[in-house]
Design a protein around this motif. Structure first.
Motif, mmCIF file in Angstrom:
data_model
loop_
_atom_site.group_PDB
_atom_site.id
_atom_site.type_symbol
_atom_site.label_atom_id
_atom_site.label_comp_id
_atom_site.label_asym_id
_atom_site.label_seq_id
_atom_site.Cartn_x
_atom_site.Cartn_y
_atom_site.Cartn_z
ATOM 1 N N ARG A 17 65.049 84.704 20.236
ATOM 2 C CA ARG A 17 65.648 83.782 21.709
ATOM 3 C C ARG A 17 64.143 83.713 22.516
ATOM 4 O O ARG A 17 64.360 82.188 23.247
ATOM 5 N N ILE A 18 63.359 83.886 22.348
ATOM 6 C CA ILE A 18 61.989 83.305 22.856
ATOM 7 C C ILE A 18 62.070 82.123 22.132
ATOM 8 O O ILE A 18 61.246 80.949 22.602
ATOM 9 N N SER A 19 61.926 81.333 20.798
ATOM 10 C CA SER A 19 61.917 80.193 19.981
ATOM 11 C C SER A 19 62.344 80.022 20.039
ATOM 12 O O SER A 19 62.321 78.571 20.820
ATOM 13 N N PHE A 20 63.913 80.391 20.239
ATOM 14 C CA PHE A 20 65.175 78.878 20.750
ATOM 15 C C PHE A 20 64.421 78.609 23.079
ATOM 16 O O PHE A 20 65.031 76.927 22.686
ATOM 17 N N LEU A 21 64.356 79.054 23.768
ATOM 18 C CA LEU A 21 63.795 77.916 24.810
ATOM 19 C C LEU A 21 62.263 78.088 24.911
ATOM 20 O O LEU A 21 62.067 76.969 25.462
ATOM 21 N N GLU A 22 61.631 78.398 23.817
ATOM 22 C CA GLU A 22 59.932 77.638 23.865
ATOM 23 C C GLU A 22 60.018 76.239 23.093
ATOM 24 O O GLU A 22 59.526 75.872 23.561
ATOM 25 N N GLU A 23 61.182 76.235 22.248
ATOM 26 C CA GLU A 23 61.251 75.073 21.836
ATOM 27 C C GLU A 23 61.529 73.747 22.533
ATOM 28 O O GLU A 23 61.669 72.982 22.169
ATOM 29 N N ARG A 24 62.748 74.392 23.361
ATOM 30 C CA ARG A 24 63.783 73.380 23.513
ATOM 31 C C ARG A 24 62.782 72.680 25.435
ATOM 32 O O ARG A 24 62.609 71.962 26.320
ATOM 33 N N LYS A 25 61.953 74.077 26.483
ATOM 34 C CA LYS A 25 61.202 73.687 27.302
ATOM 35 C C LYS A 25 61.810 73.535 28.715
ATOM 36 O O LYS A 25 61.746 72.045 29.295
ATOM 37 N N VAL A 26 63.193 73.705 28.834
ATOM 38 C CA VAL A 26 64.128 73.361 29.767
ATOM 39 C C VAL A 26 64.691 74.519 30.447
ATOM 40 O O VAL A 26 65.293 75.811 29.899
ATOM 41 N N GLN A 27 65.207 74.390 31.953
ATOM 42 C CA GLN A 27 65.884 75.579 31.959
ATOM 43 C C GLN A 27 67.236 75.431 31.021
ATOM 44 O O GLN A 27 68.333 74.264 31.411
ATOM 45 N N PHE A 28 67.584 76.667 31.382
ATOM 46 C CA PHE A 28 68.454 77.151 30.232
ATOM 47 C C PHE A 28 69.961 77.530 31.654
ATOM 48 O O PHE A 28 69.755 79.435 32.126
ATOM 49 N N VAL A 29 70.229 76.697 32.029
ATOM 50 C CA VAL A 29 71.509 77.657 33.211
ATOM 51 C C VAL A 29 72.381 79.102 32.862
ATOM 52 O O VAL A 29 72.111 79.689 33.298
ATOM 53 N N LEU A 30 72.331 79.427 31.621
ATOM 54 C CA LEU A 30 73.526 80.902 30.979
ATOM 55 C C LEU A 30 72.467 81.265 30.801
ATOM 56 O O LEU A 30 72.968 82.651 30.546
ATOM 57 N N ASN A 31 71.539 81.253 31.041
ATOM 58 C CA ASN A 31 70.156 82.611 30.688
ATOM 59 C C ASN A 31 71.106 83.867 30.796
ATOM 60 O O ASN A 31 70.862 85.330 30.511
ATOM 61 N N LYS A 32 71.467 83.993 32.423
ATOM 62 C CA LYS A 32 71.548 85.423 32.995
ATOM 63 C C LYS A 32 72.653 85.824 32.623
ATOM 64 O O LYS A 32 72.698 87.290 32.486
ATOM 65 N N CYS A 33 73.872 85.579 31.417
ATOM 66 C CA CYS A 33 74.377 86.239 30.316
ATOM 67 C C CYS A 33 74.382 87.048 29.859
ATOM 68 O O CYS A 33 73.977 87.908 29.978
ATOM 69 N N HIS A 34 72.821 86.601 29.079
ATOM 70 C CA HIS A 34 72.323 88.031 28.698
ATOM 71 C C HIS A 34 71.790 88.793 29.675
ATOM 72 O O HIS A 34 71.299 89.998 29.396
ATOM 73 N N ASP A 35 71.156 88.812 30.891
ATOM 74 C CA ASP A 35 70.678 89.455 31.512
ATOM 75 C C ASP A 35 71.718 90.847 31.975
ATOM 76 O O ASP A 35 71.570 92.001 33.128
ATOM 77 N N TYR A 36 72.937 89.693 32.070
ATOM 78 C CA TYR A 36 74.100 90.653 33.105
ATOM 79 C C TYR A 36 75.354 90.997 31.998
ATOM 80 O O TYR A 36 75.748 91.610 32.952
ATOM 81 N N GLY A 37 74.116 91.222 30.678
ATOM 82 C CA GLY A 37 75.450 91.751 29.484
ATOM 83 C C GLY A 37 77.330 91.280 29.586
ATOM 84 O O GLY A 37 77.890 91.678 29.341
ATOM 85 N N TRP A 38 76.417 89.380 30.000
ATOM 86 C CA TRP A 38 78.259 88.965 29.594
ATOM 87 C C TRP A 38 78.246 88.140 28.945
ATOM 88 O O TRP A 38 79.625 87.746 28.363
ATOM 89 N N ALA A 39 77.649 88.477 27.291
ATOM 90 C CA ALA A 39 77.376 87.686 26.120
ATOM 91 C C ALA A 39 77.725 88.952 24.678
ATOM 92 O O ALA A 39 77.166 89.987 25.025
ATOM 93 N N ASP A 40 78.486 88.256 23.849
ATOM 94 C CA ASP A 40 78.184 88.930 22.481
ATOM 95 C C ASP A 40 77.477 88.455 21.600
ATOM 96 O O ASP A 40 77.341 86.748 21.936
ATOM 97 N N ILE A 41 76.340 88.874 20.957
ATOM 98 C CA ILE A 41 75.374 88.242 20.449
ATOM 99 C C ILE A 41 76.210 88.501 18.436
ATOM 100 O O ILE A 41 76.007 89.629 18.192
ATOM 101 N N TYR A 42 75.634 87.575 18.241
ATOM 102 C CA TYR A 42 75.861 87.380 16.824
ATOM 103 C C TYR A 42 74.664 87.068 15.766
ATOM 104 O O TYR A 42 74.146 85.507 16.210
ATOM 105 N N LEU A 43 73.863 87.890 14.581
ATOM 106 C CA LEU A 43 73.148 87.157 13.595
ATOM 107 C C LEU A 43 73.332 86.821 12.550
ATOM 108 O O LEU A 43 74.136 87.049 12.511
ATOM 109 N N PHE A 44 72.133 85.498 12.609
ATOM 110 C CA PHE A 44 73.083 85.409 10.667
ATOM 111 C C PHE A 44 72.092 85.468 10.463
ATOM 112 O O PHE A 44 70.772 85.691 10.247
#
Length: 247
Positions: A17-44
């Motif tokens: 995720r750190i790499s994802f955000l650093e590469e895009r360098k933009v505000q990511f609107v749905l970042n809060k989904c992780h902070d609030y536990g609203w997301a299911d995560i899948y590892l590849f």
């Protein structure tokens, strides 16, 4: 080549995720989904190597987990993006894709694998310092004597007659971004108070070591014009589409 899509926790993909955000360098609107536990995560995982991750939430009902909103693959493995995405969609059962147009990887998946694509919001980044001023108007923090009603904003524009506009910063976005929100009371609209409020909130954000950003509904031309007048520039769009059938 062996590919597996494994449901996991945020901790397991945090470095990705750190790499994802650093590469895009933009505000990511749905970042809060992780902070609030609203997301299911899948590892590849490919041949035992962690190559990326995806995230799914419910864009209409948070408990549904039916919408892919994050999709990241390390650069050496991008040639497998199509395969990984289709496997993610099948593993998660996602019915929709939601993305920002300035997230090129997921946007490309949306354009190729979704139908009925709609633009839901406009995204803005700060490009220009402005010098708006209105006589006798004070920008300040809310005090106990302010008659705010149901408005829970932290800052106001005040005239001697009372409050004309309110707003604040939402800080639940990825660092260093702060999202500006504001509203102008009906009797005072179309008089420049909105752009002045945005301008002052931009200064506040920078003073806190944040980068101001903003967004508005695609069907709100007044808000768009206000943000642009305050020095913002369109940097992307929030998009959503329904996953096509792969049968």
């Amino acid at each position: 080549m062996k590919l597996s899509i494994e449901k996991t926790g945020l901790k397991e993909v945090q470095h990705l995720r750190i790499s994802f955000l650093e590469e895009r360098k933009v505000q990511f609107v749905l970042n809060k989904c992780h902070d609030y536990g609203w997301a299911d995560i899948y590892l590849f995982v490919m041949d035992g190597i962690k190559i990326g991750y995806g995230a799914v939430w419910g864009s209409n009902q948070r408990t549904d987990r039916d919408t892919i909103f994050e999709f990241y693959i390390l650069e050496p493995y991008l040639k497998f993006a199509q395969l990984v995405f289709l496997r993610l969609q099948m593993s998660s059962g996602a019915l929709y894709i939601e993305c920002q147009s300035n997230d090129s990887l997921l946007a490309s998946m949306l354009y190729e694998h979704a139908a009925d694509i709609n633009t839901e919001a406009i995204l803005f980044e700060d490009r220009q310092e402005t010098g708006h001023a209105i006589a006798d108007v004070v920008f300040r923090k809310v005090v106990e004597t302010d008659q705010m009603g149901s408005d829970d904003s932290d800052y106001v524009l005040a005239l001697k007659d009372g409050i004309v506009a309110s707003g604040g910063l939402m800080l639940n976005y990825n660092l260093p971004y702060a999202d500006i929100y504001m509203q102008v009371k009906a009797p005072f609209r179309h008089r420049g108070f909105g752009s002045l409020m945005v301008q002052e909130l931009k200064k506040l954000a920078y003073g806190l070591g944040r980068v101001p950003a903003a967004r508005c509904n695609i069907n709100n031309p007044v808000s768009r014009a206000t943000l642009i007048k305050a020095g913002f520039e369109v940097c992307g769009y929030r998009l959503k589409g329904k996953v096509k059938s792969f049968s």
